[in-house]
Design a protein around this motif. Structure first.
Motif, mmCIF file in Angstrom:
data_model
loop_
_atom_site.group_PDB
_atom_site.id
_atom_site.type_symbol
_atom_site.label_atom_id
_atom_site.label_comp_id
_atom_site.label_asym_id
_atom_site.label_seq_id
_atom_site.Cartn_x
_atom_site.Cartn_y
_atom_site.Cartn_z
ATOM 1 N N GLU A 232 -11.552 -5.683 -2.833
ATOM 2 C CA GLU A 232 -12.420 -4.512 -2.786
ATOM 3 C C GLU A 232 -11.806 -3.427 -3.659
ATOM 4 N N GLN B 45 -5.416 -2.472 1.140
ATOM 5 C CA GLN B 45 -5.571 -1.688 2.358
ATOM 6 C C GLN B 45 -6.111 -0.295 2.072
ATOM 7 N N ASP B 46 -7.027 -0.233 1.134
ATOM 8 C CA ASP B 46 -7.693 1.047 0.836
ATOM 9 C C ASP B 46 -6.729 2.132 0.394
ATOM 10 N N TYR C 232 -8.200 -1.850 -2.943
ATOM 11 C CA TYR C 232 -7.151 -2.767 -2.509
ATOM 12 C C TYR C 232 -5.809 -2.282 -3.011
ATOM 13 N N GLN D 248 -5.003 -7.197 6.947
ATOM 14 C CA GLN D 248 -3.835 -6.963 6.118
ATOM 15 C C GLN D 248 -2.936 -5.887 6.705
ATOM 16 N N PRO E 135 0.798 -1.230 0.000
ATOM 17 C CA PRO E 135 0.000 0.000 0.000
ATOM 18 C C PRO E 135 0.830 1.280 0.000
ATOM 19 N N THR F 78 -9.385 -5.944 5.389
ATOM 20 C CA THR F 78 -8.498 -4.790 5.256
ATOM 21 C C THR F 78 -7.719 -4.579 6.538
#
Lengths: 296, 326, 445
Positions: free
Chosen positions: B265, B270-271, B268, C417, B175, C414
């Motif tokens: 999602e 982790q947003d 992805y 992770q 991320p 999420t």
């Protein structure tokens, strides 16, 4: 190049150039070219990687070898066999083609009215047209989606194509700017001859505006060819209506076990038509882009 | 005092003026109708695809609506949820700000740099210009897919980095590196911006440079005091467009997030790739909270308008328009 | 002028309110088709099956035509829940929908996207309790509405490579998570440059889809919600135990090393390909569903393996033998053109034992009806039996389903992770945050 610079260059050419300055200029030129070459390599490298991978076997795709060993030309054939590539291409061509036609048909008269006719409210209308450029599409997609659901158009390309037959702000803007550069005398002469506005538009303006029309058509075609968000939204649930952009994205996520070689091959096939068009119409592109930026 | 002989003449004069006025008015109305006829496609489109949906979406933003059933009026609940309870709203805002504050300036900078390099090339300019512009022809989806492969943790770029004994980031899996990865895609497509800057740079009058050189200005100073002000309109234009597009950033992020695994999602890993439009799409077209999505879109609209006004206002201070540049 | 404008605006608002209405009225009780003569009809079934599995189910669906000669079934694969939802919203739903995500069943029931099947079940005189074990109703119904029925089901357990275990002197699979941690350490082999050659166990969440916070939670008996549907992530200490154990597993090898190893294997997308880490002998032990047996066979993998229930918390040995269960569900979407015929097909797909056992053999899935569970071929397969036992175990559950569908597992994944990457310094605080997020999303509905 203005007159002063031409004179200046001529003046400089007459003076003998001392060797140190010549050497410095040569070094500078080499340095500039090196940077340009380095940048060129950087810009071209992704293409080369994609091309190379598209010719590999899937085993080789993420391995240390970056040169295909053997050359699997059949990957391209496999792409056509693995998924209905022809149908997606047809969908994309239909969308892009009809969009271009729609935009030309609808925007030319509008741009004409905004540039070559005098009428009350012209300025306000132009501001309204420009304002739609500022509007982010996200504000209207929810209700538009609902409307298209009620009309039964979801799952087809109609929501993408039909609105373009009712004008597009960017195109109107470009055409208006161009129309304004055509001298008024030509229109006036035709008016004196008794021509109607429609005739003036079709017989005087349009022939003169060919470069702008070409640029606008190319822009719209390219934009529609590359469009992803709208086809995903409106046609995403019906694979028969997918355009190449949507299909390519869906297939990266569908294939159990990513087949990088096929994906790269498919991506190249997707890019190819536009790149070919670009090479043939380079001048139009560059001029058109300049039209937007500098005179904007 | 008019004589009897002049009165009929005056009356005739008045009559013809009135007739002329009537004719002019008719002509004007005729012109008006013709103009409106020419404008009609746009007028219809404007009402049907802009005005109506805008009002509609404002209405939806105050409802809970999932298409299957009637919209239910909930007042300000959507907005309240957005600002106080949505777990990912501020994440989306932060990510979008990253694009606007980091990616857009980098793109403008790189555009200026590449354009400047091209101004110094005397031979082969068309070749370089074509090469630099070519990537903008590539559809965003294809570009994203290409870079997903190139920036694969086991892919070509990392292999080169490994040979050079440089650290090998995990790019789109890590991320911290996903947005820089997207920036690489953005820089690769710099061609369009570059062309505009190139034209603008070439338009800077030579005598300004010569005058500066005569006064002993170094190249860097020439750039700062001659070039930059001269190209500031284009900088303003690029930043404005870049900012507006930045708020709408979606396609590359969507393709990258879902490429690893379809069940990922949007956003992805982790947003890190959850941008404002991604969140809107997620809520509206995956979760079918259409009222909430409409509310998000209106907030976005207001923010973009505000930022545009701020940018335009600030431009008065640093954008220098030559006569004729407007 | 202003008045006209206001009038126009009001009109537009009114129009907006009117056309915003939902589609179609809900028709009253269902009528079921008699088995007599019927005009030929093609019904479309959408599912997320692909490749080999798609072929198995399509072949099985041909049996419907044998039973009802007038019915032709068209099976379209690779359609996930969002595709189905979009089709329902767009007014063009498939006649029967199959989903791999039972989490969404509550939302389908709540919004009416999938029709309540209770009236159909009554008309067809199907006694639910006699056909299906109690466990399946937890993930197919919500608040009294039965909007889905199970079409085969799944159970999760441990797969282990017998060759690799023997090579390192291990004779029996681990029964507790502590034993798993020890064995994983022994079984992990490294390359000369320090990277992983063979992983003893793959603890990363977000790599293969069978290893999630939810599936691991069953090893510790952690509960998602209490009876009032309030999340219990912080009040149930088993979550903390599970996460602590999971992170220890990741740190024993190293997060970065594991990620590179995962990328080397081909990333998450390689889970269902022949390059799957377990099938190629690169992962010694793995948590997976019972369908992996079919994939190993279908991919012609040479791995020598055995299966067992997944190890559990050493402090709760009674949990051993249970695991996560629950799987494929089917339903009749709202707005189908032929509801009675759709129900007939769905009834066939969920209750016909010949059909169920045929595709259970092909997919190596756990059968869902009492009848089909008795199938001897599956009972006698030593690698499949452990999963049947897990399904029969009283403590095996799916997960409470809520109207927010899989949003809770998404938020949890999420978080996991971030957690496994070491980004969460305080586990309790992090869990509380996820808990709040889930609670708030539940409010939005």
């Amino acid at each position: 190049m203005s007159a002063t610079t031409a004179a200046g260059a001529a003046a400089r050419a007459r003076r003998p150039v001392p060797p140190e300055i010549r050497r410095r200029r040569l070094l500078l030129s080499v340095a500039n070219h090196s940077v340009a070459i380095a940048l060129s390599i950087a810009f071209l490298l992704p293409f080369l990687f994609i091309l190379a991978t598209s010719l590999m076997t899937n085993q080789q795709a993420l391995s240390p070898n970056i040169w295909p060993h053997p050359f699997v030309w059949s990957n391209y054939k496999t792409v056509f066999e693995s998924f209905p590539f022809v149908r997606y291409t047809l969908n994309t061509v239909t969308y892009a083609g009809l969009a271009t036609v729609g935009v030309l048909l609808s925007c030319v008269p509008v741009a004409y009215a905004l540039s070559r006719l005098q009428w009350r409210g012209r300025q306000a209308a132009f501001i309204l047209v420009l304002s739609t450029l500022m509007l982010p599409p996200q504000v209207t997609i929810v209700p538009l989606y609902v409307i298209f659901v009620r009309l039964g158009w979801i799952g087809s390309l109609k929501p993408l194509i039909i609105p373009l037959f009712f004008g597009d702000a960017f195109t109107i803007f470009l055409l208006r700017q161009f129309f304004m550069t055509i001298p008024q005398e030509l229109s006036d002469a035709a008016r004196v001859d008794g021509a109607s506005e429609l005739q003036i538009l079709l017989r005087v303006i349009v022939p003169l505006a060919k470069p702008a029309l070409a640029a606008v058509a190319l822009f719209q075609f390219l934009y529609s060819w590359n469009d992803f968000f709208s086809p995903l939204l409106y046609a995403g649930n019906n694979p028969d209506s997918w355009t190449l952009a949507v299909a390519l994205q869906q297939f990266t996520t569908l294939s159990r076990g990513v087949l990088w070689n096929l994906q790269m091959a498919a991506s190249l096939l997707f890019m190819l038509p536009v790149i070919v068009i670009f090479f043939f119409a380079q001048k139009v592109f560059v001029e058109g882009v300049t039209l937007t930026g500098v005179k904007g | 005092m008019a004589t009897t002989a002049e009165r009929p003449a005056a009356a005739l004069e008045q009559a013809s003026t009135a007739a002329r006025r009537r004719r002019r008015r008719r002509a004007a109305r005729h012109r008006q109708l013709v103009a409106l006829a020419f404008m009609s496609p746009w007028i219809i489109g404007f009402c049907a695809f802009y005005v109506y949906p805008m009002i509609s979406s404002l209405y939806f933003s105050f409802t809970k609506y999932d298409i299957l059933s009637q919209p239910k009026w909930v007042g300000l609940a959507n907005y309240r949820f957005m600002f106080t309870s949505d777990p990912l709203f501020w994440v989306a805002i932060r990510n979008t700000l990253w694009i606007i504050a980091i990616m857009v300036p980098l793109q403008v900078l790189f555009g200026i740099v590449t354009a400047t390099v091209l101004t110094r090339i005397k031979r082969g300019l068309p070749f370089y210009r074509t090469v630099f512009f070519l990537p903008t022809m590539v559809p965003l989806v294809a570009a994203a897919l290409g870079f997903i492969y190139i920036l694969n943790p086991a892919g070509p770029v990392n292999r080169v980095l490994g040979v050079l004994h440089l650290p090998e980031p995990l790019w789109f899996v890590d991320p911290r590196w996903t947005k820089p990865g997207l920036t690489l895609i953005g820089l690769w497509g710099i061609g369009q911006v570059m062309i505009i800057f190139l034209a603008s740079l070439l338009d800077v009058p030579r005598q300004l440079y010569e005058a500066a050189e005569l006064e002993g200005a170094r190249p860097w100073q020439q750039f700062r005091y001659v070039t930059l002000p001269m190209i500031s309109p284009v900088i303003f234009f690029s930043v404005l467009i870049g900012m507006i597009q930045g708020f709408q950033y979606f396609t590359q992020a969507f393709v990258v997030s879902k490429a690893g695994d379809r069940t990922n999602e949007v956003g992805y890993p982790q947003d890190s790739l959850l941008f404002y439009t991604s969140r809107l799409y997620q809520q509206g077209f995956e979760g079918f909270h259409m009222g909430y999505a409409a509310a998000m879109s209106w907030v976005m609209f207001v923010v973009i308008m505000a930022c545009t006004v701020v940018l335009i206002r600030s431009s008065r201070r640093w954008v220098h328009y030559q006569g004729g540049f407007r | 002028m202003r008045r006209r404008l206001i009038g126009l605006l009001a009109l537009a608002l009114l129009a907006a309110a009117c056309t915003a209405g939902g589609g179609g009225s809900d028709k009253p009780a269902a009528t079921v088709d008699p088995n007599a003569n019927h005009a030929p009809l093609t019904l479309t079934v959408w599912s997320d099956f692909s490749a080999r599995e798609l072929g198995v189910v399509t072949a099985g669906l041909k049996m419907a035509t044998q039973k009802y000669p007038w019915m032709t079934v068209k099976h379209v694969g690779s359609k996930n829940d969002q595709d189905i939802q979009r089709a329902v919203n767009g007014g063009t739903p498939p006649d029967v929908a199959i989903s791999f995500t039972p989490d969404n069943a509550a939302r389908y029931c709540d919004t009416g996207a999938w029709q309540d099947l209770n009236p159909y079940l009554q008309s067809s005189k199907v006694d639910k309790a006699k056909v299906w074990p109690e466990g399946v109703f937890s993930y197919t119904s919500f608040e009294g509405k039965q909007c889905a029925l199970p079409m085969l089901t799944d159970a999760y357990g441990l797969y282990y490579n017998t060759d690799l275990l023997k090579k390192h002197g291990i004779s029996a699979p681990p029964k507790t998570t502590a034993e798993l941690a020890d064995m994983a350490k022994k079984l992990t082999e490294y390359n000369p440059d320090g990277s992983i050659k063979v992983a003893g166990f793959m603890p990363l969440v977000g790599f293969y889809g069978s290893t999630t916070a939810n599936t691991l939670s069953h090893a510790y008996g952690a509960k998602w919600y209490d009876e009032n549907l309030k999340p219990t992530l912080t009040s149930d200490p088993n979550w903390t135990k599970m996460f602590t154990w999971q992170k220890a597993m990741v740190d024993a090898v190293g997060y970065d090393k594991l990620q590179r190893f995962a990328a080397k294997l081909g990333g998450a997308n390689s889970e269902f390909s022949a390059q799957n880490g377990f099938e190629t002998g690169k992962i010694a032990m793995m948590m997976d569903g019972e369908w992996r047996n079919a994939f190993i066979e279908g991919d012609k993998s040479k791995v020598n393996y055995a299966t067992a229930p997944f190890p559990v918390d050493p402090d709760q040995p009674g949990l051993y033998g249970s695991g996560q269960i629950g799987g494929t569900i089917g339903g009749v979407p709202k707005g189908v053109k032929h509801p009675a015929e759709s129900w007939l097909l769905l009834q066939f797909m969920t209750t016909d034992n010949t059909y169920l056992t045929t595709i259970a053999h092909g997919l190596k899935n756990v059968p869902s009806t009492f009848e089909s569970l008795k199938d001897q071929q599956l009972q006698n397969d030593p690698r499949f039996k452990p999963f049947l036992d897990v399904f029969a175990n009283q403590q095996s559950t799916f997960k409470p389903i809520t109207p927010i569908g899989q949003t809770d597992t998404d938020l949890m994944d999420t978080f996991t992770q971030k957690w496994q990457a070491g980004k969460v310094p305080d586990l309790q605080a992090g869990l509380k945050q996820v808990e709040d997020q889930i609670a708030k999303q539940l409010q939005l509905g």
